[in-house]
Design an enzyme around this catalytic site. Structure first.
Site, short mmCIF file in Angstrom:
data_model
loop_
_atom_site.label_atom_id
_atom_site.label_comp_id
_atom_site.label_asym_id
_atom_site.label_seq_id
_atom_site.Cartn_x
_atom_site.Cartn_y
_atom_site.Cartn_z
N TYR A 1 -47.93 33.12 54.38
CA TYR A 1 -47.74 33.28 52.94
C TYR A 1 -48.98 32.78 52.20
CZ TYR A 1 -45.30 34.81 48.96
OH TYR A 1 -44.99 35.51 47.84
N LYS B 1 -42.30 37.06 52.20
CA LYS B 1 -41.17 36.27 51.67
C LYS B 1 -39.97 36.35 52.63
CE LYS B 1 -42.24 34.40 47.73
NZ LYS B 1 -41.97 33.84 46.42
N ASP C 1 -37.49 35.59 41.60
CA ASP C 1 -38.00 34.33 42.15
C ASP C 1 -39.13 33.75 41.32
OD1 ASP C 1 -37.96 32.31 44.20
OD2 ASP C 1 -39.94 33.08 44.76
N ASP C 2 -39.96 34.62 40.74
CA ASP C 2 -41.09 34.10 39.95
C ASP C 2 -40.59 33.33 38.74
OD1 ASP C 2 -43.15 35.43 41.55
OD2 ASP C 2 -42.19 37.23 40.80
N GLU D 1 -39.69 40.30 42.94
CA GLU D 1 -40.86 39.51 43.27
C GLU D 1 -42.12 40.18 42.75
OE1 GLU D 1 -40.15 36.68 45.31
OE2 GLU D 1 -42.18 36.21 44.67
N ASP D 2 -42.91 39.45 42.00
CA ASP D 2 -44.25 39.91 41.59
C ASP D 2 -44.27 41.22 40.82
OD1 ASP D 2 -44.99 37.54 42.68
OD2 ASP D 2 -46.47 38.34 44.07
N ARG E 1 -47.98 42.51 39.70
CA ARG E 1 -48.58 41.18 39.48
C ARG E 1 -48.47 40.39 40.77
NH1 ARG E 1 -47.32 37.09 40.72
NH2 ARG E 1 -45.64 36.23 39.50
N ASN F 1 -51.49 30.75 42.17
CA ASN F 1 -51.82 31.18 43.53
C ASN F 1 -52.72 32.40 43.48
OD1 ASN F 1 -50.07 29.33 44.80
ND2 ASN F 1 -48.31 30.62 44.36
P1 NAD Z 1 -47.47 36.26 34.37
O1 NAD Z 1 -48.42 37.39 34.40
O2 NAD Z 1 -46.07 36.52 34.00
O3 NAD Z 1 -48.02 35.13 33.37
C1 NAD Z 1 -49.35 34.73 33.26
C2 NAD Z 1 -49.49 34.00 31.94
O4 NAD Z 1 -50.77 33.39 31.88
C3 NAD Z 1 -49.39 34.91 30.70
O5 NAD Z 1 -48.55 34.30 29.77
C4 NAD Z 1 -50.82 34.95 30.16
O6 NAD Z 1 -50.86 35.05 28.75
C5 NAD Z 1 -51.32 33.59 30.58
N1 NAD Z 1 -52.77 33.50 30.64
C6 NAD Z 1 -53.66 34.40 31.12
N2 NAD Z 1 -54.91 33.93 30.95
C7 NAD Z 1 -54.80 32.73 30.36
C8 NAD Z 1 -55.72 31.75 29.92
N3 NAD Z 1 -57.03 31.91 30.09
N4 NAD Z 1 -55.25 30.63 29.34
C9 NAD Z 1 -53.94 30.44 29.18
N5 NAD Z 1 -53.00 31.32 29.58
C10 NAD Z 1 -53.44 32.45 30.17
O7 NAD Z 1 -47.56 35.58 35.78
P2 NAD Z 1 -46.56 34.50 36.42
O8 NAD Z 1 -45.54 35.16 37.24
O9 NAD Z 1 -46.11 33.56 35.38
O10 NAD Z 1 -47.54 33.78 37.44
C11 NAD Z 1 -48.65 33.03 36.97
C12 NAD Z 1 -49.29 32.28 38.12
O11 NAD Z 1 -48.36 31.35 38.65
C13 NAD Z 1 -49.72 33.17 39.29
O12 NAD Z 1 -50.95 32.73 39.78
C14 NAD Z 1 -48.66 32.93 40.33
O13 NAD Z 1 -49.16 33.07 41.65
C15 NAD Z 1 -48.31 31.50 40.04
N6 NAD Z 1 -46.97 31.15 40.54
C16 NAD Z 1 -46.88 30.09 41.36
C17 NAD Z 1 -45.67 29.73 41.88
C18 NAD Z 1 -45.61 28.53 42.77
O14 NAD Z 1 -46.47 27.72 42.77
N7 NAD Z 1 -44.62 28.29 43.55
C19 NAD Z 1 -44.54 30.48 41.60
C20 NAD Z 1 -44.65 31.57 40.73
C21 NAD Z 1 -45.88 31.89 40.20
#
Ligand code: NAD
Length: 549
Positions: free
Chosen positions: A101, A172, A266-267, A243-244, A154, A406
């Site tokens: 993963y 997953k 899950d996100d 997912e994503d 995404r 990530n």
């Molecule tokens: P998403 O696309 O729904 O959200 C991204 C957010 O970031 C948006 O609100 C966008 O406006 C904001 N953004 C973009 N550029 C920015 C900047 N320069 N400054 C501030 N905000 C900014 O995506 P998501 O599903 O929320 O995922 C976001 C990240 O979190 C991904 O990298 C994902 O891999 C990670 N994530 C990690 C885990 C974990 O650690 N277990 C779980 C879920 C998601």
């Protein structure tokens, strides 16, 4: 006790048996099996135990030069000998999880078309409208209990990877099996190829998906509706994990389906639960109540707003009003601080808009709001700058810093930066793993805020209770269980999540809590068994070789 037997008349024999990954034992078929099952001569003469073969494949894997090569090696092992693959994954979780993963799966998705050898999972394209039920019958297994679906819009923090995103549901579901013992035959990874808006993929001759712009609007919704109806009809006992998906679709689809199907995202929900657990454990480690915290979250997407909603409901449970709880959760998106004066906010963000002057950048927000916790869920690397981390250290004795984005390349800061720039006082966790850090003779073991602590256990609980819905209460309960699994020894190491080596035990305990909610809330037709934990444990797949004859 009688041995489990392969029903010879119905099961593949000879070369077909060697080519059936869920039955194949390779060089570990016994002498008797080789004679009885038509294998004599098809294998080299020496018989190895499963433990010996596990050691050999680990050695082979470790000899591969890079992580992508290791990923390919592990995938091909999964394709030819499933039990050996899961044996080594379960026994070497901390080493192999980052290969199966995040972060390696991110790289694998970026290269998916180029490393594509053997299809895994199920592809549904926009041209399959009006025949999804029919084509789903091509899936070889009937008792599907967990579906993970993506449309690849995404992928981690890497953006739109189209059909290459198939690596995510595949990965997953491997974690469902490894972490919670869901039988691989009950798992179905699905990619809905609705096109891609990634220009590189649109002009890449080797790209495996549709080279067309993404489907939007009513046609997209109709495709998803048909998928939900068809998959539920064919696999009525399956839980469907989203997912994503891109965030405009993710929130919408969750709201649309959550009360009519056994589904979750899950996100949004899994991440929230895992983060809430990390907050509970951090506060247990350093003292303090959740209701006394102020959170600044960088990002206001699926992960960020999911965290906001669950933290607010946990604060309400501890006595705050919804308004007071929301006033403690601040969000910064790509445009700046989420405040009431902005006119560009979606409904989901507006709920968290603060009555406060607008600030453009994170550092100014941190200086103004004085958070006790900063969480990164923006997908933007290096945004927790030295100045931001130093400000957190000035404001707090023990700043809580979660850099969740990530893969590793997108993390808001590294573990070393988090410890170094907070004078070694940060409680740190990250979405992708960082190795232990040594600063001025002090060793730190960064926690991995990995959703795999939550979703496999939640899924197992749903399966065991035959629940018809997945509720937020289940994710709050999962967070509380996960917090309880973190011991004083973990705290001594600076770790706010339990060791991955205990993940199956953790998942079983989460499953128990989730199943109990299903029974208590009448979400199942099933009678609660006297020994619910016994039932849960009996459902967990254990990849040991069985003797067939
Ligand atoms: P998403 O696309 O729904 O959200 C991204 C957010 O970031 C948006 O609100 C966008 O406006 C904001 N953004 C973009 N550029 C920015 C900047 N320069 N400054 C501030 N905000 C900014 O995506 P998501 O599903 O929320 O995922 C976001 C990240 O979190 C991904 O990298 C994902 O891999 C990670 N994530 C990690 C885990 C974990 O650690 N277990 C779980 C879920 C998601």
């Amino acid at each position: 006790m009688s041995k489990p037997k392969l029903v010879i008349a119905e099961s593949p024999q000879g070369i077909k048996l060697l080519n059936a990954p869920h039955l194949n034992k390779g060089t570990s078929f016994t002498e008797a099996e080789r004679d009885e099952l038509g294998l004599r001569g098809l294998l080299p003469p020496r018989v190895f135990s499963q433990a010996e073969r596990a050691q050999h494949v680990m050695n082979n894997m470790r000899r591969k030069s890079g992580n992508l090569e290791k990923y390919i090696y592990l995938s091909s092992l999964q394709d030819r000998n499933e039990k050996l693959f899961y044996r080594i994954l379960i026994d070497n979780m901390a080493e192999l999880m980052p290969l199966v993963y995040t972060p390696t799966v991110g790289l694998a998705c970026q290269e998916y078309s180029k490393i594509f050898r053997k299809p895994r999972g199920f592809f549904i394209s926009k041209y399959d409208r009006n025949r999804i039920e029919e084509i789903l019958q091509n899936w070889p297994y009937r008792d599907v209990r967990v579906i993970v679906v993506t449309d690849g819009e995404r992928i981690l923090g890497l953006g739109d990877l189209g059909a290459n995103g198939m690596g995510i549901p595949v990965g997953k579901l491997s974690l469902y099996t490894a972490c919670a013992g869901i039988d691989p035959e009950k798992c179905l990874p699905i990619m809905i190829d609705a096109g891609t808006n990634n220009n590189e993929l649109l002009s890449d001759a080797s790209y495996i998906g549709l080279q067309e712009a993404r489907l939007r609007g009513e046609k997209y919704d109709a495709l998803l509706d048909e998928f939900m109806t068809a998959s539920t009809k064919l696999f009525p006992r399956a839980i469907i994990q989203f997912e994503d998906f891109g965030n405009a679709n993710a929130f919408r689809l969750l709201e649309k389906y959550r009360n009519n199907y056994c589904t979750f995202n899950d996100d949004i929900q899994g991440t929230a639960s895992m983060t809430l657990a990390g907050l509970y454990s951090s506060l247990r480690m350093i003292g303090g109540k959740l209701t006394e915290q102020r959170l600044v979250v960088l990002g206001a997407g699926e992960a960020a707003l999911g965290i906001g909603s669950l933290v607010v409901s946990a604060m309400v449970e501890e006595g705050l009003s919804v308004e007071d709880a929301r006033s403690l959760c601040w969000f910064v998106d790509s445009k700046g601080l989420v405040v009431a004066g902005r006119t560009d906010l979606s409904e989901h963000k507006r709920r968290f808009a603060q009555d406060y002057p607008f600030h453009r950048d994170l550092l100014t927000v941190v200086e103004a709001v004085k958070p006790t916790v900063i969480i990164g869920a923006s997908g933007q690397p290096s945004t927790f700058t030295q100045a931001v981390l130093e400000a957190m250290a000035r404001i707090n004795k023990r700043p809580i810093v979660f850099a969740l984005s990530n893969p590793t390349s997108q993390s808001e800061c590294t573990a070393e930066e988090a410890y170094r720039f907070t004078d070694k006082r940060a409680i740190f966790a990250s979405g992708s793993p960082f190795p232990p850090v040594e600063i001025d003779g002090h060793n730190f073991v960064p926690g991995q805020a990995n959703n795999c602590y939550i979703f496999p256990g939640v899924g197992l609980g749903i399966l065991a209770s035959e629940a018809s819905r997945v509720t937020d209460e289940m994710f709050t309960a999962a967070a509380k269980v996960l917090d309880k699994e973190v011991s004083e020894e973990d705290f001594i190491l600076g770790r706010i999540y339990p060791s991955l080596s205990r993940i199956r035990e953790v998942s079983a305990n989460i499953a128990l809590a989730v199943a109990k909610i299903a029974f208590a809330r009448g979400l199942t037709q099933m009678q609660e068994p006297a020994d619910l934990m016994g039932l849960i444990k009996s459902m967990m797949y254990d990849p040991i070789y069985k003797e067939y004859v």
